[in-house]
Write a protein that holds these residues in place. Structure first.
Motif, short mmCIF file in Angstrom:
data_model
loop_
_atom_site.label_atom_id
_atom_site.label_comp_id
_atom_site.label_asym_id
_atom_site.label_seq_id
_atom_site.Cartn_x
_atom_site.Cartn_y
_atom_site.Cartn_z
N LYS A 132 -23.37 41.07 -12.62
CA LYS A 132 -21.98 40.63 -12.67
C LYS A 132 -21.84 39.23 -13.26
O LYS A 132 -20.80 38.87 -13.80
N ASN A 133 -22.91 38.44 -13.18
CA ASN A 133 -22.88 37.08 -13.73
C ASN A 133 -23.33 37.03 -15.19
O ASN A 133 -23.10 36.04 -15.87
N ARG A 141 -20.85 46.97 -20.16
CA ARG A 141 -20.51 47.51 -18.82
C ARG A 141 -20.39 49.03 -18.86
O ARG A 141 -20.89 49.73 -17.99
N GLU A 145 -22.67 51.66 -16.75
CA GLU A 145 -22.06 52.65 -15.86
C GLU A 145 -22.51 54.07 -16.23
O GLU A 145 -22.76 54.88 -15.35
N CYS A 151 -21.08 47.57 -12.71
CA CYS A 151 -20.95 46.12 -12.80
C CYS A 151 -19.48 45.82 -12.97
O CYS A 151 -18.98 45.78 -14.08
N ARG A 152 -18.79 45.64 -11.88
CA ARG A 152 -17.34 45.46 -11.94
C ARG A 152 -16.97 43.99 -11.89
O ARG A 152 -17.41 43.27 -11.01
N ALA A 153 -16.16 43.59 -12.84
CA ALA A 153 -15.71 42.20 -12.88
C ALA A 153 -14.60 41.97 -11.86
O ALA A 153 -14.49 40.91 -11.30
N SER A 156 -16.31 41.96 -8.45
CA SER A 156 -17.62 41.31 -8.58
C SER A 156 -18.70 42.02 -7.80
O SER A 156 -19.59 41.40 -7.23
N SER A 157 -18.63 43.34 -7.69
CA SER A 157 -19.66 44.06 -6.95
C SER A 157 -20.59 44.76 -7.92
O SER A 157 -20.20 45.20 -8.98
N VAL A 158 -21.82 44.87 -7.51
CA VAL A 158 -22.80 45.61 -8.28
C VAL A 158 -23.43 46.61 -7.33
O VAL A 158 -23.87 46.26 -6.24
#
Length: 162
Positions: A132-133, A141, A145, A151-153, A156-158
């Motif tokens: 995410k960083n 992304r 997926e 990797c959701r902006a 911010s969860s992975v």
């Protein structure tokens, strides 16, 4: 804005009442209806790559896109032919289609593995928790997926590999 809406209209320009007619090239040429010139459409460029979601025990392989490459300066997935130590494991996972300005991008996504050894300059192994960083492009992304990583902006969860 009012001048363009009321006086300098595309179909019936009223140059005699325009306060800018003395510096206007269209009025000086006495053919104001020919201006502005139509924009030239840029032809779309097709970009096709086979990218590898390459895993190791420490994470996923990413590399910085070269200055002459699409997504220059951003972390991207390596291409199939970027390095001889990059091994393809499975067949095609899927295909990601994306448009960036005048590029029609098609990435074929495959799974892979780094055979080991020192990484080339500009390459890293990124732990899943840090994706995410690092990943800022929606094209990357989407590819992650498709291979089972999220990797959701927004939140911010992975999530771990499936």
């Amino acid at each position: 804005m009012e001048l363009g809406a009321l006086v300098c209209t595309p179909r019936n320009p009223d140059c005699s009442n325009c306060p800018l007619s003395d510096i206007c090239r269209a009025a000086q040429r006495t053919e104001p209806e020919r201006f502005p010139l139509p924009k030239v459409r840029v032809q779309k460029v097709s970009v096709h790559r086979t990218v590898v979601v390459a895993e190791s025990e420490a994470g996923l392989l990413l590399r910085i896109a070269a200055p002459d490459e699409l997504l220059s300066g951003l972390w991207i997935l390596p291409a199939q032919d970027d390095h001889p130590r990059l091994e393809i494991l499975d067949g095609v996972v899927g295909e990601v289609r994306h448009s960036i300005t005048h590029h029609d991008v098609r990435w074929t996504v495959v799974r892979g593995h780094w055979k080991g050894g020192a990484l080339p300059a500009g390459w890293i192994v990124c732990p899943p928790a840090e994706l995410k960083n690092r990943v800022v492009s929606s094209l990357v992304r989407k590819s992650l997926e498709m291979a089972g990583f999220v990797c959701r902006a927004a939140d911010s969860s992975v999530r771990a590999f499936r």
